[in-house]
Design a protein around this motif. Structure first.
Motif, PDB file in Angstrom:
ATOM      1  N   GLU A  10      46.353 -43.285  14.089  1.00  0.00           N
ATOM      2  CA  GLU A  10      45.221 -44.218  13.994  1.00  0.00           C
ATOM      3  C   GLU A  10      44.475 -44.047  12.671  1.00  0.00           C
ATOM      4  O   GLU A  10      43.993 -45.022  12.104  1.00  0.00           O
ATOM      5  CB  GLU A  10      44.278 -44.053  15.185  1.00  0.00           C
ATOM      6  N   ARG A  64      35.354 -46.976  13.956  1.00  0.00           N
ATOM      7  CA  ARG A  64      36.638 -47.655  14.117  1.00  0.00           C
ATOM      8  C   ARG A  64      37.678 -46.727  14.762  1.00  0.00           C
ATOM      9  O   ARG A  64      38.417 -47.135  15.644  1.00  0.00           O
ATOM     10  CB  ARG A  64      37.130 -48.140  12.756  1.00  0.00           C
ATOM     11  N   ARG A 109      39.493 -47.287  18.406  1.00  0.00           N
ATOM     12  CA  ARG A 109      40.950 -47.373  18.528  1.00  0.00           C
ATOM     13  C   ARG A 109      41.498 -46.303  19.466  1.00  0.00           C
ATOM     14  O   ARG A 109      42.418 -46.564  20.240  1.00  0.00           O
ATOM     15  CB  ARG A 109      41.602 -47.249  17.159  1.00  0.00           C
TER      16      ARG A 109
END
Length: 185
Positions: A127, A173, A177
């Motif tokens: 990620e 973020r 995720r």
């Protein structure tokens, strides 16, 4: 005249010895930090060791300008960071992620838990690699040696406020995720 020449030769030898001592002190003081910086980027022990060696070669190349360096730690991190990024571009990330995740997993826990931890670390690395480059870079630098915002700004050539904003966005973020991936499992 001969005494003056002898003095200048002795002075040159003293300067040479002093620069060698300084290099030895720099290696002793910063090699672990620089290894962590390089290892977090290239994700390979041998590649990271090569990057650290290349960093100290750069120091040797610039040894005459060392007194002008304001913050030796940040200067060395920046050199290592840039060299590691260059080296990382030549390596396929999927080659190293599994091995890297395994090295980060705790060795003092049972094998099944270490495997779970390595898999979780692999997913975090995956990620992180999907993050925009600037966000990924600030996240790595903040996690490596907990560099302060001003130090990260100097390494990346950005303002402190830009680094703070990038770090905030990167963490948010990444968290989002990872939560989505956890729900999918």
């Amino acid at each position: 005249m001969a005494a003056f020449e002898g003095y200048s030769l002795a002075l040159g030898a003293m300067e040479s010895a002093r620069s060698e001592v300084d290099l030895a002190a720099l290696v002793e003081t910063y090699s672990a930090l620089l290894f962590r910086v390089a290892h977090s980027v290239v994700r390979s022990r041998t590649e990271a060791e090569d990057v650290v060696q290349d960093s100290f070669v750069r120091v040797l190349e610039h040894r005459r300008s060392l007194p002008e360096v304001r913050d030796m730690r940040v200067w060395l991190v920046r050199i290592t960071w840039n060299l590691a990024l260059d080296r990382r571009r030549r390596i396929r990330p999927e080659q190293l992620d599994e091995v890297f995740a395994g090295t980060l997993a705790a060795s003092s826990v049972p094998a099944d838990k270490a495997l779970d931890e390595a898999q979780r670390i692999s997913s975090v690395l995956r990620e992180m690699d999907r993050l925009p480059k600037a966000e990924r870079h600030v996240l790595l630098l903040s996690a490596i040696e907990e560099l302060e915002t001003a130090e990260m700004a100097e390494v990346l050539g950005r303002s402190e406020s830009a680094v703070r904003a990038l770090l905030f966005r990167a963490r948010a973020r990444l968290r989002e995720r990872l939560e989505k991936e956890e729900v999918r499992r």
